[in-house]
Write a protein that holds these residues in place. Sequence first.
Motif, PDB file in Angstrom:
ATOM      1  N   THR A 230      14.700  -7.659  -1.228  1.00  0.00           N
ATOM      2  CA  THR A 230      14.696  -8.035  -2.634  1.00  0.00           C
ATOM      3  C   THR A 230      15.378  -9.130  -3.282  1.00  0.00           C
ATOM      4  OG1 THR A 230      16.257  -7.178  -2.985  1.00  0.00           O
ATOM      5  CG2 THR A 230      14.657  -5.363  -2.638  1.00  0.00           C
ATOM      6  N   VAL A 231      15.107  -9.409  -4.936  1.00  0.00           N
ATOM      7  CA  VAL A 231      15.716 -10.528  -5.125  1.00  0.00           C
ATOM      8  C   VAL A 231      17.080 -10.286  -5.373  1.00  0.00           C
ATOM      9  CG1 VAL A 231      15.362 -11.699  -7.309  1.00  0.00           C
ATOM     10  CG2 VAL A 231      13.453 -11.325  -5.602  1.00  0.00           C
ATOM     11  N   CYS A 232      17.702 -11.351  -5.255  1.00  0.00           N
ATOM     12  CA  CYS A 232      19.035 -10.625  -5.273  1.00  0.00           C
ATOM     13  C   CYS A 232      19.693 -11.884  -6.389  1.00  0.00           C
ATOM     14  CB  CYS A 232      19.884 -10.942  -4.337  1.00  0.00           C
ATOM     15  SG  CYS A 232      19.281  -9.432  -3.527  1.00  0.00           S
ATOM     16  N   ASN A 233      20.915 -12.475  -6.903  1.00  0.00           N
ATOM     17  CA  ASN A 233      21.384 -12.874  -8.369  1.00  0.00           C
ATOM     18  C   ASN A 233      23.351 -12.418  -8.097  1.00  0.00           C
ATOM     19  OD1 ASN A 233      22.315 -15.583  -8.691  1.00  0.00           O
ATOM     20  ND2 ASN A 233      19.934 -16.197  -9.375  1.00  0.00           N
ATOM     21  N   MET A 234      23.975 -13.324  -8.585  1.00  0.00           N
ATOM     22  CA  MET A 234      25.430 -13.396  -9.353  1.00  0.00           C
ATOM     23  C   MET A 234      24.762 -12.621 -10.678  1.00  0.00           C
ATOM     24  SD  MET A 234      27.891 -15.114 -10.553  1.00  0.00           S
ATOM     25  CE  MET A 234      28.456 -16.138  -9.054  1.00  0.00           C
ATOM     26  N   CYS A 235      24.001 -12.624 -11.588  1.00  0.00           N
ATOM     27  CA  CYS A 235      23.422 -11.659 -12.682  1.00  0.00           C
ATOM     28  C   CYS A 235      22.214 -11.785 -12.674  1.00  0.00           C
ATOM     29  CB  CYS A 235      24.055 -13.108 -14.023  1.00  0.00           C
ATOM     30  SG  CYS A 235      24.089 -14.939 -13.292  1.00  0.00           S
ATOM     31  N   LEU A 236      22.068 -10.142 -12.689  1.00  0.00           N
ATOM     32  CA  LEU A 236      20.154 -10.420 -12.480  1.00  0.00           C
ATOM     33  C   LEU A 236      19.802  -9.243 -13.803  1.00  0.00           C
ATOM     34  CD1 LEU A 236      19.570  -8.906  -8.943  1.00  0.00           C
ATOM     35  CD2 LEU A 236      18.902 -10.810 -10.174  1.00  0.00           C
ATOM     36  N   GLU A 253      34.588 -10.341  -7.419  1.00  0.00           N
ATOM     37  CA  GLU A 253      33.921 -11.284  -7.590  1.00  0.00           C
ATOM     38  C   GLU A 253      32.051 -10.544  -7.351  1.00  0.00           C
ATOM     39  OE1 GLU A 253      32.694 -14.441  -8.251  1.00  0.00           O
ATOM     40  OE2 GLU A 253      34.626 -14.812  -8.792  1.00  0.00           O
ATOM     41  N   PRO A 254      31.107 -10.926  -8.620  1.00  0.00           N
ATOM     42  CA  PRO A 254      29.652  -9.637  -9.233  1.00  0.00           C
ATOM     43  C   PRO A 254      28.665 -10.168  -7.499  1.00  0.00           C
ATOM     44  CG  PRO A 254      30.296 -11.114 -10.627  1.00  0.00           C
ATOM     45  CD  PRO A 254      31.721 -11.779 -10.437  1.00  0.00           C
ATOM     46  N   TRP A 255      27.973  -9.711  -7.302  1.00  0.00           N
ATOM     47  CA  TRP A 255      26.690  -9.651  -6.823  1.00  0.00           C
ATOM     48  C   TRP A 255      26.469  -8.642  -6.933  1.00  0.00           C
ATOM     49  CZ3 TRP A 255      24.841 -14.476  -5.949  1.00  0.00           C
ATOM     50  CH2 TRP A 255      23.713 -14.400  -5.045  1.00  0.00           C
ATOM     51  N   TYR A 256      24.249  -9.307  -6.805  1.00  0.00           N
ATOM     52  CA  TYR A 256      23.998  -7.598  -6.911  1.00  0.00           C
ATOM     53  C   TYR A 256      22.474  -8.466  -6.674  1.00  0.00           C
ATOM     54  CZ  TYR A 256      27.014  -6.770 -11.289  1.00  0.00           C
ATOM     55  OH  TYR A 256      27.637  -6.273 -12.176  1.00  0.00           O
ATOM     56  N   CYS A 257      21.741  -6.924  -6.353  1.00  0.00           N
ATOM     57  CA  CYS A 257      20.068  -7.179  -5.695  1.00  0.00           C
ATOM     58  C   CYS A 257      19.286  -6.350  -6.223  1.00  0.00           C
ATOM     59  CB  CYS A 257      20.762  -6.616  -4.590  1.00  0.00           C
ATOM     60  SG  CYS A 257      21.240  -8.241  -2.657  1.00  0.00           S
ATOM     61  N   TYR A 258      18.112  -6.418  -6.365  1.00  0.00           N
ATOM     62  CA  TYR A 258      17.033  -5.771  -6.482  1.00  0.00           C
ATOM     63  C   TYR A 258      16.952  -4.472  -5.449  1.00  0.00           C
ATOM     64  CZ  TYR A 258      16.099  -7.633 -10.660  1.00  0.00           C
ATOM     65  OH  TYR A 258      15.756  -8.473 -11.844  1.00  0.00           O
ATOM     66  N   LYS A 259      17.149  -2.735  -6.435  1.00  0.00           N
ATOM     67  CA  LYS A 259      17.083  -2.246  -5.285  1.00  0.00           C
ATOM     68  C   LYS A 259      15.889  -1.673  -4.647  1.00  0.00           C
ATOM     69  CE  LYS A 259      18.693   3.000  -4.838  1.00  0.00           C
ATOM     70  NZ  LYS A 259      17.503   3.665  -3.775  1.00  0.00           N
TER      71      LYS A 259
END
Length: 571
Positions: A230-236, A253-259
Amino acid sequence: MCRNLSKYALIFLFLALSGLIFLLRNIHTLENWNCHTISTLYQLHSRIQSSLIAVNVATFYHNRTFCAHLGQKPSSEDVLEERYLLDSVSWPSPPPQSAQSLGQTSDPVHSLFTILPNKEGREWHVGDQLEAFVQMHDFYGRPKRYGGDFLLARLHSPELGAGVAGQVVDHRNGFYSALFPLLWVGTAHIEIVLVHPSEAIDVLRRLREERPDRVFFKSLFRLGFVSETTVCNMCLPPDQQPLCNYTDLHTGEPWYCYKPKILSCDTRINHAKGGYLKHLLTNREALLFQSGVNLKVHIHASGSEKITVLPQKEDESSSVNPEVTQLAPSGYYYEDSWRPLDGVTIRHFSESSAVIQCLRNKMVYMYGDSTVRQWYEYLTALVPELKEFNLHSPKNVGPFMAVDSTNNILLKYRCHGPPIRFSTVLTSEMRYISNELDGLAGGPNTVVMLSIWAHFSTFPLEVYIRRLRHIRRALVRLMDRAPGALVVIRSANLQALDQEVSLYNSDWFSLQLDQVLRAMFKGLNILVVDAWQMTSAHHLPHALHPPPVIVKNMIDMLLSYVCPEKKKRQK
């Protein structure tokens, strides 16, 4: 008999295909099945889907991004500091509707510079200040009436292997001053380059604030034989798909990926650069980033572009011109060797024995991007006694470790936490610098080297300020609990640019990050290797990873900090 068998075979084949199609169409209802049971079917399903449906990267919000305001809530002091830092690097914008076409933007071919005479005529001496006056024109040859162009200036002598970076002053009216200290005897040539016109800077500023997704990342999730990416970024965008939240518990520190559609968030195994978004510019904007036209192009002199510098006047040999002192370059090149001007006596470490003597009984920790990894690679190549311990890390990613057990030297490199555009990094090896610093024992035998800038150029400055604030706090904690550790920061440097690179890694982005970094660590007992001026002053072409001769000068500067020259005792 054969006909009956053929008839039954067709029936069984039809039933088998029907069952397979039923399973594939209803595979998302099988999430509670044992993953080993469904893995083969799921992989087949994924292949069918990927062949029919293109992978889409989510469309980002086209306004000022919320990316800058993620993470822990800042204190009132943090808010004031952030406001001060943003104000200190503010860049003038072109007036509204000032340039409706390329022809009305800054043109380096029609622009020119002139060497101004000094106060005592045309005779120049070491210790004087040289000024070149730059006037920008558009493509029609008309003078520009506003500032905001990004110019670089250098004074150099190819014959002497000498060079120093100049200071550019924007008068906000189409005129600029390039100021240089005169530091050597002989010829000196002025070089002034338009990196970006002001109209291009406006585009870069918009991209930085509105499109932090223009470099995107990805992660692989795996459980048994089942895997998803999946795609990831600091601000999705939080309202398009469910997210996995990987915000660091210590720093916020934020980091996110689409589930993933099937797997859970805790099955993530790696991080990697996903790619670069294209088609970010309009046709008109693309004209502002043309190599050989308005992107890193030289501006010519209206007269001579060189002067002859005479020795310092005898009556001024013991004094320093206050104007030159005010310029305060960190150093200059002479015979291709860096000579610092900040009071440090540089030593030269050309032999492995000199490096070993300097680093004996030292633990050296390098954290950051590939520009500090370049230092690790240089030292391990120069010093054969430093034996690399095979950690089975991916090439160019790390972590890496080298040991000289005879001289008790430990050298380690680890990349910083996301965002980082490396090929593939295991999530177990993704560490934030501040957390790593909190794990160090510290003390006088500890040397910490940091370089963190190149991977933050696509994000709003607030993101970089937040990351440096966490690192600064961790460094203060390190020095408080174990005084004596030496901390050296490597600044940003210039690099080769074309249109594509400019949108993600422009020197203008790097300049702003560099100014923020210096301001945030000013006043602390932290030393800086000025990679910006060391690449700006040198005659070799700019490169993200500078050539060996520049790296050698950086290492000499670094080790001169670690092992300063001992002062001779007075008899």
